[in-house]
Design a protein around this motif. Structure first.
Motif, PDB file in Angstrom:
ATOM      1  N   SER A   1       0.835  -1.192   0.000  1.00 27.95           N
ATOM      2  CA  SER A   1       0.000   0.000   0.000  1.00 27.95           C
ATOM      3  C   SER A   1       0.872   1.244   0.000  1.00 27.95           C
ATOM      4  O   SER A   1       1.587   1.522   0.952  1.00 27.95           O
ATOM      5  N   LEU A   2       0.803   1.968  -1.079  1.00 28.28           N
ATOM      6  CA  LEU A   2       1.614   3.154  -1.196  1.00 28.28           C
ATOM      7  C   LEU A   2       1.220   4.212  -0.178  1.00 28.28           C
ATOM      8  O   LEU A   2       2.043   4.932   0.370  1.00 28.28           O
ATOM      9  N   GLU A   3      -0.091   4.246   0.109  1.00 25.64           N
ATOM     10  CA  GLU A   3      -0.603   5.200   1.079  1.00 25.64           C
ATOM     11  C   GLU A   3       0.126   5.014   2.413  1.00 25.64           C
ATOM     12  O   GLU A   3       0.582   5.967   3.036  1.00 25.64           O
ATOM     13  N   GLU A   4       0.241   3.724   2.833  1.00 29.46           N
ATOM     14  CA  GLU A   4       0.907   3.396   4.079  1.00 29.46           C
ATOM     15  C   GLU A   4       2.364   3.875   4.024  1.00 29.46           C
ATOM     16  O   GLU A   4       2.870   4.487   4.958  1.00 29.46           O
ATOM     17  N   ALA A   5       3.011   3.615   2.895  1.00 32.29           N
ATOM     18  CA  ALA A   5       4.417   3.994   2.730  1.00 32.29           C
ATOM     19  C   ALA A   5       4.586   5.499   2.837  1.00 32.29           C
ATOM     20  O   ALA A   5       5.491   6.007   3.495  1.00 32.29           O
ATOM     21  N   MET A   6       3.681   6.258   2.206  1.00 30.42           N
ATOM     22  CA  MET A   6       3.799   7.717   2.182  1.00 30.42           C
ATOM     23  C   MET A   6       3.684   8.293   3.586  1.00 30.42           C
ATOM     24  O   MET A   6       4.380   9.235   3.937  1.00 30.42           O
TER      25      MET A   6
ATOM     26  N   PHE B   1       1.780   3.239  -9.935  1.00 33.47           N
ATOM     27  CA  PHE B   1       1.775   2.658  -8.608  1.00 33.47           C
ATOM     28  C   PHE B   1       1.476   3.717  -7.559  1.00 33.47           C
ATOM     29  O   PHE B   1       0.921   3.413  -6.509  1.00 33.47           O
ATOM     30  N   MET B   2       1.860   4.964  -7.848  1.00 32.63           N
ATOM     31  CA  MET B   2       1.691   6.034  -6.871  1.00 32.63           C
ATOM     32  C   MET B   2       0.263   6.555  -6.826  1.00 32.63           C
ATOM     33  O   MET B   2       0.015   7.589  -6.243  1.00 32.63           O
ATOM     34  N   GLY B   3      -0.674   5.918  -7.475  1.00 37.45           N
ATOM     35  CA  GLY B   3      -2.057   6.373  -7.391  1.00 37.45           C
ATOM     36  C   GLY B   3      -2.612   6.620  -8.774  1.00 37.45           C
ATOM     37  O   GLY B   3      -1.965   6.346  -9.784  1.00 37.45           O
ATOM     38  N   GLU B   4      -3.832   7.157  -8.819  1.00 40.28           N
ATOM     39  CA  GLU B   4      -4.486   7.314 -10.115  1.00 40.28           C
ATOM     40  C   GLU B   4      -3.814   8.415 -10.892  1.00 40.28           C
ATOM     41  O   GLU B   4      -3.483   9.472 -10.366  1.00 40.28           O
ATOM     42  N   VAL B   5      -3.574   8.146 -12.169  1.00 37.45           N
ATOM     43  CA  VAL B   5      -2.760   9.041 -12.950  1.00 37.45           C
ATOM     44  C   VAL B   5      -3.163   8.911 -14.417  1.00 37.45           C
ATOM     45  O   VAL B   5      -3.680   7.875 -14.839  1.00 37.45           O
ATOM     46  N   ASN B   6      -2.997  10.017 -15.170  1.00 41.81           N
ATOM     47  CA  ASN B   6      -3.267   9.974 -16.608  1.00 41.81           C
ATOM     48  C   ASN B   6      -1.935   9.983 -17.328  1.00 41.81           C
ATOM     49  O   ASN B   6      -1.040  10.769 -16.986  1.00 41.81           O
ATOM     50  N   ILE B   7      -1.783   9.142 -18.330  1.00 40.52           N
ATOM     51  CA  ILE B   7      -0.509   9.078 -19.042  1.00 40.52           C
ATOM     52  C   ILE B   7      -0.755   9.306 -20.529  1.00 40.52           C
ATOM     53  O   ILE B   7      -1.626   8.672 -21.135  1.00 40.52           O
ATOM     54  N   LEU B   8      -0.033  10.275 -21.089  1.00 38.83           N
ATOM     55  CA  LEU B   8      -0.187  10.615 -22.503  1.00 38.83           C
ATOM     56  C   LEU B   8       1.150  10.424 -23.201  1.00 38.83           C
ATOM     57  O   LEU B   8       2.193  10.854 -22.701  1.00 38.83           O
TER      58      LEU B   8
END
Lengths: 349, 271
Positions: free
Chosen positions: A209-214, A249-256
């Motif tokens: 869980s990245l949230e936990e890591a942050m 992995f770091m959360g919701e993201v848009n990639i173009l």
């Protein structure tokens, strides 16, 4: 008792890393669970290893604790080679994913186990166990209770107290909070971080869980397919992910995609940026015309507390935007969102 | 009404279970070769006979030594086997697991004969030692099953945790693994002992010149009955009942000691 003074990380006087991983590899038959992992973890650091399941996190942690041996590579503990040292000879302790409490023993006997193995007398063991139970916020009346009668959160604390008993220099955590409910997890995250500050010990923590890591970490290492793909502070990794895998992995993201000076999916020129991918956080998209515009239709609107998340149907496919709750757009609305392409982070792969 | 029916039912079952045993006791108290009831003369002559015969002791000792050795070997081998099944994943594990259990499905006289042929093919003279092997072939699968049930029900990470907390391999075995296996070891051991102690079909084929208690009882009942046979049967039964009671008493005392020490520590902590 554990030293109560907080210890500064990265002070120049203290340059020998607590742990130094030198090209660690572990093969299981044809499977390469770890590939050439090299890393220094500083004294007093809270280091978190994050990765999807099967990325080799647990294998790595087992090697660090001495429960498994690397196929190749070396592990130095405060400068000393401990690669082949058995776990019972190492000044480290681990909190296991299943907690692995000795379920035929009482809370007190669990906490005292490491001391008993070191030949500490019954009186001294008990005094120390009561101190530790206090430290992890379980009262003295838990001492004689069977561990099988403890709740999930209490068992968690018992496991932590048990690991702390021998005053280890380094503590390892293998996703210990994954089985708990959300609120308890949040409480324990904060407590763990506080405990690490108070004790000044080095913590190496694994989670998916990245949230936990942050929330907890000084530095984070991201693992994928047995290799460390990026190491940095939480903000470094959040703002400047190394590639699309880390960004996603770091959360919701848009990639173009950028190819030959154009944004491929939007079919828009974007001069001056090398080929690669633009990483757009949901908050980077706003319903104004102040940057590069995207015509879209709102598909869904989700309320996330003080913010709303909008799923947008765009020429580039589904994109995700986040806005303050004051945003009036509803599902079905036509809109134009825009972003600042110069501020957006670019990754090459 | 329902309660009375229940009590009646239980009584019937108990009577059916114990009347045969009781009748052996009654038969041992006669002084005639013919089982007839009521006795014309009650007598404990059979018991004085039994106790004065060297043979009674020898029979018990042979059976005891076979059963004790079978128990010991079965516990060691079954624990190792159960570990191999429960802990490690290896090729052919599931086939091997079934193959090990297969001897249970063989009719014992067939298995006994097969083993006798096997021993003579190898040129081994049958004796109580070959009987130990024969009993193991049949008893080991059962004990392995009993112990592996125990092993499957526990988290092997506890052993990692013990090692991580400073225990040597031996300490881990003593402090973590054995306490977990103990109930399985005790019930497996009881099974092994009693199944060997009362085994007839395997012993008949494989003991050679030695005679176990069930073998002797069987041959004397078949060909040359006298009340002393019943008397020795009663003595043998009492011996195994005594063995069971000793085990139970040991368990009870251990449990009481454990409870006392934990309640003592609890009372110190609240004080």
């Amino acid at each position: 008792m554990i030293a109560a003074e907080p210890q500064m990380t990265g002070t120049p006087a203290d340059t020998t890393p607590a742990l130094s991983l030198q090209r660690l590899s572990r093969h299981f038959g044809a499977t390469r669970a770890l590939r050439d992992v090299s890393l220094d973890i500083a004294e007093g650091e809270f280091f978190t290893i994050v990765g999807p399941s099967g990325s080799g996190k647990t294998t790595l942690l087992r090697i660090l604790a001495g429960l498994d041996r690397p196929t190749s590579g070396a592990l130095l503990l405060r400068g000393q080679d401990v690669t082949l040292q058995p776990p019972n000879k190492r000044p480290t302790a681990m909190v296991f994913q299943s907690l692995a409490l000795f379920d035929h023993r009482s809370v007190g006997q669990n906490v005292e186990f490491a001391l008993k193995m070191r030949g500490v007398g019954a009186e001294a063991r008990k005094t120390r166990a009561l101190e530790l139970l206090e430290l992890v916020r379980l009262g003295a009346d838990y001492y004689g209770r069977p561990v099988t009668q403890c709740s999930g959160g209490e068992r968690q604390r018992v496991a932590l107290a048990r690991a702390l008993a021998s005053d280890p220099e380094i503590l390892f955590f293998d996703e210990p909070l994954s089985a708990l409910d959300y609120r308890l997890r949040k409480t324990l995250e904060v407590e763990l971080r506080g405990l690490q500050r108070r004790t000044g010990r080095t913590f190496v923590y694994i989670t998916h869980s990245l949230e936990e890591a942050m929330v907890m970490s000084d530095r984070i290492g991201i693992m994928k397919d047995g290799a460390l793909v990026q190491v940095g502070t939480p903000s470094q990794i959040y703002d400047r992910p190394r590639d699309r895998f880390v960004a996603r992995f770091m959360g919701e993201v848009n990639i173009l995609e950028i190819r030959d000076g154009r944004l491929v999916e939007l079919d828009t020129p974007l001069p001056g940026r090398a080929d690669g991918y633009l990483v757009l956080r949901p908050e980077a998209l706003s319903p104004t015309e102040s940057g590069l515009p995207i015509r879209c239709t709102v598909l869904e609107r989700f309320q996330l507390g003080s913010r709303v998340q909008l799923h947008l149907d765009t020429p580039a496919g589904l994109m995700i935007a986040e806005q303050p709750a004051s945003c009036t757009l509803q599902a079905g609305d036509e809109a134009t969102f825009s972003f600042d392409p110069d501020a957006a982070h670019r990754v090459s792969e | 009404m329902k309660k009375q029916l229940q009590a009646l039912w239980l009584t019937v079952i108990l009577v059916l279970l114990y009347v045969p045993i009781l009748s052996v006791i009654l038969a041992s108290l006669a002084n005639t070769r013919y089982m007839r009831f009521p006795h014309r003369n009650w007598s404990i002559g059979a018991y004085t006979d039994a106790f004065s015969q060297q043979e009674t002791l020898v029979l018990h000792l042979v059976s005891l030594k076979v059963a004790a050795l079978v128990t010991l070997l079965a516990l060691v081998l079954a624990t190792l086997g159960a570990m191999a099944f429960a802990r490690y994943d290896w090729r052919g594990r599931s086939i091997y697991q079934k193959a090990v259990v297969l001897p249970i499905f063989f009719p014992q006289p067939v298995l006994g004969l097969a083993l006798l042929l096997f021993f003579s093919a190898l040129g081994i003279t049958p004796s109580w030692k070959t009987a130990v092997f024969a009993h193991l072939v049949w008893i080991l699968p059962i004990v392995t099953l009993v112990i592996s049930i125990r092993l499957f029900g526990y988290d092997p990470a506890q052993e990692d945790a013990a090692r991580d907390l400073g225990a040597t391999r031996l300490q881990t075995l003593r402090e973590v693994t054995l306490p977990h296996l103990a109930p399985g070891l005790i019930s497996g051991g009881l099974f092994a002992f009693l199944l060997s102690w009362s085994n007839l079909p395997l012993s008949i084929f494989t003991t050679g010149a030695d005679t176990t208690l069930p073998e002797w009882l069987f041959s004397r009942v078949a060909t040359n009955y006298a009340p002393v046979v019943s008397a020795i049967a009663v003595i043998g039964t009492l011996a195994s009942v005594l063995f069971g009671l000793v085990v139970l008493a040991a368990l009870w005392m251990q449990r009481r000691a454990a409870r006392q020490s934990s309640s003592a520590s609890a009372s110190i902590s609240t004080a």
